[in-house]
Design an enzyme around this catalytic site. Structure first.
Site, PDB file in Angstrom:
ATOM      1  NE  ARG A 170      43.394  32.927  37.360  1.00 42.82           N
ATOM      2  CZ  ARG A 170      44.158  33.891  37.863  1.00 42.82           C
ATOM      3  NH1 ARG A 170      45.254  33.597  38.556  1.00 42.82           N
ATOM      4  NH2 ARG A 170      43.818  35.143  37.732  1.00 42.82           N
ATOM      5  CB  CYS A 218      39.038  35.062  32.742  1.00 45.73           C
ATOM      6  SG  CYS A 218      39.261  36.836  32.943  1.00 45.73           S
ATOM      7  CD  GLU A 288      40.676  31.532  34.887  1.00 40.93           C
ATOM      8  OE1 GLU A 288      41.591  32.257  34.463  1.00 40.93           O
ATOM      9  OE2 GLU A 288      39.844  31.904  35.738  1.00 40.93           O
TER      10      GLU A 288
HETATM   11  N1  EPU Z   1      42.164  44.300  27.575  1.00 40.07           N
HETATM   12  C1  EPU Z   1      41.760  44.711  26.346  1.00 40.07           C
HETATM   13  N2  EPU Z   1      40.507  44.361  25.912  1.00 40.07           N
HETATM   14  C2  EPU Z   1      39.668  43.629  26.670  1.00 40.07           C
HETATM   15  C3  EPU Z   1      40.095  43.195  27.932  1.00 40.07           C
HETATM   16  C4  EPU Z   1      41.346  43.536  28.373  1.00 40.07           C
HETATM   17  O1  EPU Z   1      42.482  45.373  25.627  1.00 40.07           O
HETATM   18  O2  EPU Z   1      38.558  43.348  26.210  1.00 40.07           O
HETATM   19  C5  EPU Z   1      43.507  44.696  28.048  1.00 40.07           C
HETATM   20  C6  EPU Z   1      43.404  45.629  29.246  1.00 40.07           C
HETATM   21  O3  EPU Z   1      43.265  46.961  28.831  1.00 40.07           O
HETATM   22  C7  EPU Z   1      44.703  45.383  29.957  1.00 40.07           C
HETATM   23  C8  EPU Z   1      44.990  43.910  29.661  1.00 40.07           C
HETATM   24  O4  EPU Z   1      44.183  43.552  28.539  1.00 40.07           O
HETATM   25  O5  EPU Z   1      45.740  46.150  29.398  1.00 40.07           O
HETATM   26  C9  EPU Z   1      44.693  42.999  30.850  1.00 40.07           C
HETATM   27  O6  EPU Z   1      43.327  43.125  31.204  1.00 40.07           O
HETATM   28  P1  EPU Z   1      42.835  43.102  32.723  1.00 40.07           P
HETATM   29  O7  EPU Z   1      43.596  44.113  33.502  1.00 40.07           O
HETATM   30  O8  EPU Z   1      41.359  43.177  32.715  1.00 40.07           O
HETATM   31  O9  EPU Z   1      43.316  41.725  33.298  1.00 40.07           O
HETATM   32  P2  EPU Z   1      43.203  40.267  32.731  1.00 40.07           P
HETATM   33  O10 EPU Z   1      44.577  39.740  32.601  1.00 40.07           O
HETATM   34  O11 EPU Z   1      42.319  40.188  31.537  1.00 40.07           O
HETATM   35  C10 EPU Z   1      43.194  39.064  35.043  1.00 40.07           C
HETATM   36  C11 EPU Z   1      42.496  37.818  35.501  1.00 40.07           C
HETATM   37  C12 EPU Z   1      41.136  38.171  36.057  1.00 40.07           C
HETATM   38  C13 EPU Z   1      41.268  39.190  37.164  1.00 40.07           C
HETATM   39  C14 EPU Z   1      41.940  40.433  36.564  1.00 40.07           C
HETATM   40  C15 EPU Z   1      42.124  41.577  37.556  1.00 40.07           C
HETATM   41  C16 EPU Z   1      43.170  35.974  34.040  1.00 40.07           C
HETATM   42  C17 EPU Z   1      42.795  35.108  32.897  1.00 40.07           C
HETATM   43  N3  EPU Z   1      42.299  36.921  34.382  1.00 40.07           N
HETATM   44  O12 EPU Z   1      42.446  39.540  33.919  1.00 40.07           O
HETATM   45  O13 EPU Z   1      40.613  36.969  36.621  1.00 40.07           O
HETATM   46  O14 EPU Z   1      40.002  39.528  37.681  1.00 40.07           O
HETATM   47  O15 EPU Z   1      43.237  40.052  36.072  1.00 40.07           O
HETATM   48  O16 EPU Z   1      42.883  41.206  38.628  1.00 40.07           O
HETATM   49  O17 EPU Z   1      44.234  35.775  34.637  1.00 40.07           O
HETATM   50  C18 EPU Z   1      39.305  35.049  36.215  1.00 40.07           C
HETATM   51  O18 EPU Z   1      40.347  34.425  36.436  1.00 40.07           O
HETATM   52  O19 EPU Z   1      38.205  34.499  35.981  1.00 40.07           O
HETATM   53  C19 EPU Z   1      39.397  36.500  36.214  1.00 40.07           C
HETATM   54  C20 EPU Z   1      38.373  37.259  35.877  1.00 40.07           C
END
Ligand code: EPU
Length: 293
Positions: A170, A218, A288
């Site tokens: 990012r 995010c 972010e």
């Molecule tokens: N999780 C929780 N509770 C929550 C949300 C997530 O326990 O409320 C856990 C999930 O179960 C999972 C882990 O956290 O084990 C990661 O969650 P997720 O797979 O949703 O991915 P993320 O790291 O939160 C990233 C990007 C997103 C992108 C998704 C999917 C960042 C900050 N976010 O989310 O990007 O859509 O992967 O590819 O890197 C964005 O950048 O605006 C964004 C939405």
């Protein structure tokens, strides 16, 4: 002094910025400029530079919170169709900064060029996505970027090849004022297979993210080897509401807003989340989301 003499047809004064961002929040821009070609853009940038006027670049407003007071300077909107052109030559796709990621994905899929599927569900512009190396679990835009065409704050245009650009998590080392366009090298594949992948990634996001509510993606970057969403969730903050802003029940790294919300509600909620995650896990969450105030 009339800063934009001769360019009146592309300038609006005190234009509300709420309609131009996904939160639908924030005050007006003192000057709101929508250039229709490169020459107009260059003139605007040069005049702002000469007159020491602050310039902000607006893409599709998907990763942006505009403060309630608005912006006391110039906002340049890059979404005129001139800056959103997409062309394909062999495996190389050139996309204007103002093109939407969604349209880029569709054009590439139809042409049988694979790679962009990792960007499904990102509602931003090509320029914004390149600037912060947008992406997700399946990859990011930097991994297939070939070169980026830029303009600095004096109006000088130049191209940076892939080797000169650092695409981190990012973040990039692109310091130029404006991204004009980017070239991507993709991999030929069956359009139907690409279409299936797009559907799969879309379904995964729909299940885990609040796609239909007013939000800006995010809010925080994931801290090294951790998930910001999981930390906020474990801190018990899902559903926490301040005014019209609320931590999403579906994904804790999203803030969703309802009618009557202000940017100040979102900012206060961001502070609360940061403080509580810091206190509970000793982790400092980094934004972010881009904030203009
Ligand atoms: N999780 C929780 N509770 C929550 C949300 C997530 O326990 O409320 C856990 C999930 O179960 C999972 C882990 O956290 O084990 C990661 O969650 P997720 O797979 O949703 O991915 P993320 O790291 O939160 C990233 C990007 C997103 C992108 C998704 C999917 C960042 C900050 N976010 O989310 O990007 O859509 O992967 O590819 O890197 C964005 O950048 O605006 C964004 C939405």
């Amino acid at each position: 002094m009339n800063l934009f003499a001769g360019l009146e047809e592309i300038v609006k004064f005190d234009e509300p910025l709420a309609p131009y961002n996904w939160f639908k929040l924030g005050g007006p821009a003192r000057y709101f400029v929508t250039p229709r070609n490169l020459d107009q853009l260059k003139q605007v940038i040069e005049r702002c530079n000469e007159n020491h006027v602050d310039v902000k670049i607006l893409g599709r407003g998907s990763n942006l919170l505009v403060g309630d007071e608005g912006v006391d300077g110039v906002v340049i909107r890059m979404t005129d169709k001139y800056f959103g052109q997409i062309s394909i030559e062999g495996n190389t796709v050139c996309a204007g900064a103002g093109a939407s990621i969604n349209r880029l994905l569709q054009v590439c899929a139809r042409a049988g060029l694979s790679g962009m599927e990792c960007l499904v569900g990102i509602p931003g512009s090509v320029g914004g996505a390149v600037k912060i190396n947008a992406g997700g679990r399946f990859g990011d835009i930097g991994s297939f970027s070939h070169s980026v065409s830029l303009m600095d704050s004096s109006g000088y245009q130049f191209v940076r090849p892939r080797e000169d650009i650092y695409f981190g998590y990012r973040e990039t080392n692109i310091m130029a004022k404006l991204i004009l366009s980017a070239e991507f090298t993709l991999t030929p594949d069956d359009p139907e297979a690409i279409g299936r992948t797009i559907k799969e990634v879309w379904m995964l996001k729909k299940i885990s993210q609040p796609m239909s509510s007013r939000n800006a993606g995010c809010v925080f970057k994931n801290p090294r080897a951790l998930s910001a969403g999981a930390l906020i969730d474990q801190a018990g903050l899902k559903g926490l509401r301040l005014g019209g802003a609320q931590v999403s029940e579906r994904h804790a790294n999203f803030i969703v807003v309802s009618d009557g919300a202000t940017a100040s509600d979102v900012l206060k909620l961001i502070d609360q989340i940061r403080q509580q995650v810091q206190r509970r896990f000793d982790v400092e969450l980094e934004l972010e989301l881009e904030i203009w105030r």
